[in-house]
Design an enzyme around this catalytic site. Structure first.
Site, PDB file in Angstrom:
ATOM      1  CE1 TYR A 168      -8.283   6.053   0.240  1.00 51.50           C
ATOM      2  CE2 TYR A 168      -9.322   5.528  -1.849  1.00 51.50           C
ATOM      3  CZ  TYR A 168      -8.205   5.516  -1.032  1.00 51.50           C
ATOM      4  OH  TYR A 168      -7.030   4.975  -1.474  1.00 51.50           O
ATOM      5  CG  ASP A 186      -2.011   1.002   1.228  1.00 52.62           C
ATOM      6  OD1 ASP A 186      -2.988   0.884   0.463  1.00 52.62           O
ATOM      7  OD2 ASP A 186      -1.864   1.967   1.991  1.00 52.62           O
ATOM      8  CG  HIS A 245      -5.623  -3.398  -0.151  1.00 52.88           C
ATOM      9  ND1 HIS A 245      -5.016  -2.876  -1.275  1.00 52.88           N
ATOM     10  CD2 HIS A 245      -5.162  -2.666   0.903  1.00 52.88           C
ATOM     11  CE1 HIS A 245      -4.226  -1.879  -0.924  1.00 52.88           C
ATOM     12  NE2 HIS A 245      -4.293  -1.726   0.390  1.00 52.88           N
ATOM     13  CE1 TYR A 304      -4.792   7.620   0.745  1.00 52.02           C
ATOM     14  CE2 TYR A 304      -4.367   7.843   3.096  1.00 52.02           C
ATOM     15  CZ  TYR A 304      -4.615   7.049   1.992  1.00 52.02           C
ATOM     16  OH  TYR A 304      -4.685   5.686   2.120  1.00 52.02           O
TER      17      TYR A 304
END
Length: 362
Positions: A193, A144, A340, A275
Site C-alpha cells: 500500500y 499510527d 490496530h 507517505y
C-alpha cells in the site's frame, strides 16, 4: 494507517523539526454536540503558517489543568480520540486534539513537500506554545502517524513533552543504508500500500471510484496481522465476501458518517502526501542518525496489530533494542486480541493506561 507497518524496525526513522515560531491567534470558538461529545470546543489556531482546527474538552476549568495533546494517524481525524477526551477530561485533564495538516478542517497545502516531518513537528510546537503560553510542557498521546510525529517531537524538543504514551508504531532509529521506498518495494513489491501511494493522484482516483465510505470502512476496520496490499483495480477485493459490510461493535455508522463528511470535503491527497515524503524525510533526518528518545514513555500495542506482527517488531521489543533507543521507556503493554485501532476498540483499557502513567508526573 499503519505508517511504517511491517517495516523491519531497522529501516528508517523520520524526524521532523519544529519550524518557525509563528503568530498564533484564535478564531471564534464553537461548541458542538456530536456522538455524545457535549462541551467539545472547536477553534482555529494560526500555527506554523497554516490554520489548524483544534478540538478541546476542558478539565476542571480551573485554568491549571494538565494538558494532554492527542495526535491522530491515517485515515483518522481529531474525532478518533473522542473516547479518550471524554474520559480524561472528566479526570481533570484539559484534552486537545487537532486535525493534522491536510486533514479535516485544517488547511491542506498543495505541495507534496509541505508534508514532511519538519512541517508536522513545527505545527505541533506552535500549537503547544499557543495553548500553554510557551512556557510549560504537555502530555502527549500518539497513534499510527501520530506516534511517529510524537517520536520526532520528543527527539527535537523534549522540553515540550512531559511524558508520552505512544500506540501501534514503535520508534525506529534511522538506518543510513536503507532508503525507505526502494526497501519497501524490494521486500513487499509494488502492490504494497505505501508503494501504491507514491504516484500523485493515482490512488486518489481509485479511491474515488470505490467511494469514500467504502475506503474508510475498509481501513478503519482492518484487523489482519499482515501486510496490506492494494493491487491496481483490485482494491480490497479480499473483503468482498460480505463480512466487511458489518461494522465492529466499537465503530458506529454515525462515526463513519462523520469521517466520510470530512474526507468528502477535503479528500485523501493531504493525508497520503505524508507517505510521499518518506524518502525526503530519510534524507532530511541524516543529522539525527543514532539519536535517542529521552522522554518518559509508555508504549501500547495490540497483538493483532499488523505493526506488532511486522518483521523484527517482537525481537526489537523483547531483545532490548527498543529500551536502548528509548532509555526512559517505562513499559511496553501488549493487549491480547486487539488490532490496530486499539484506542477505539478498547477505550476503557487505554484510558486507564494513559491516566495511570501520566499520574506519575503530576
Amino acid at each position: 494507517m499503519f505508517l511504517w507497518t511491517y517495516l523491519n524496525h531497522f529501516f528508517y526513522r523520520f524526524l521532523h523539526f519544529l519550524g518557525k515560531q509563528p503568530d498564533q491567534t484564535n478564531q471564534p470558538t464553537t461548541t458542538v454536540n456530536m456522538s455524545g461529545l457535549d462541551g467539545v470546543e472547536h477553534k482555529t489556531l494560526k500555527v506554523n503558517g497554516i490554520n489548524m482546527h483544534v478540538a478541546e474538552l476542558p478539565g476542571s476549568g480551573s485554568g491549571g489543568d494538565p494538558i494532554i495533546l492527542f495526535i491522530h494517524g491515517f485515515p483518522e481525524l481529531w474525532y478518533t480520540w473522542r473516547h479518550q477526551m471524554t474520559a480524561l477530561s472528566s479526570l481533570g485533564y484539559r484534552t486537545i486534539a487537532p486535525d493534522l495538516r491536510g486533514y479535516g478542517d485544517t488547511d491542506a497545502p498543495e505541495k507534496v513537500e509541505d508534508y514532511t516531518y519538519f512541517n508536522m513537528v513545527g505545527d505541533l510546537v506552535a500549537l503547544i506554545d499557543a495553548v500553554t503560553g510557551g512556557d510549560e510542557p504537555v502530555f502527549v498521546v500518539g497513534h499510527d502517524w501520530g506516534s511517529m510525529i510524537a517520536w520526532q517531537l520528543c527527539m527535537y524538543r523534549p522540553e515540550k513533552v512531559k511524558a508520552l504514551v505512544n500506540m501501534s508504531v514503535l520508534f525506529s532509529p534511522r538506518n543510513p543504508d536503507r532508503v525507505p521506498i526502494p526497501t519497501l518495494r524490494r521486500f513487499f513489491g509494488d502492490d504494497y500500500y505505501i508503494c501504491r501511494f507514491q504516484k500523485p493522484g493515482e490512488i486518489e482516483a481509485e479511491f474515488k471510484k470505490l467511494g469514500t465510505e467504502k475506503v474508510l470502512k475498509e481501513f478503519l476496520t482492518y484487523k489482519t496481522p499482515g501486510p496490506l496490499y492494494l493491487p491496481k483495480g483490485k482494491l480490497f477485493k479480499s473483503s468482498e465476501n460480505g463480512a466487511s459490510s458489518a461494522l465492529p461493535p466499537w465503530l458506529t455508522q454515525e462515526d463513519i458518517d462523520y469521517y466520510v463528511t470530512k474526507y468528502d470535503n477535503k479528500g485523501f491527497t493531504g493525508p497520503i502526501n505524508y507517505y510521499r515524503n518518506l524518502d525526503r524525510n530519510w534524507e532530511l533526518t541524516a543529522p539525527w542518525t543514532g539519536a535517542k528518545i529521552r522522554v518518559p514513555v509508555k508504549f501500547i500495542i495490540g497483538d493483532q496489530d499488523l505493526t506488532y506482527n511486522a518483521p523484527g517488531a517482537k525481537e526489537y521489543i523483547n531483545g532490548g533494542g527498543f529500551k536502548k533507543d528509548v532509555p526512559l521507556l517505562d513499559e511496553t503493554v501488549v493487549l491480547k486480541g486487539v488490532g490496530h485501532f486499539l484506542h477505539e476498540e478498547s477505550p476503557e483499557e487505554i484510558n486507564q493506561h494513559i491516566h495511570s502513567f501520566f499520574q506519575k508526573f503530576l
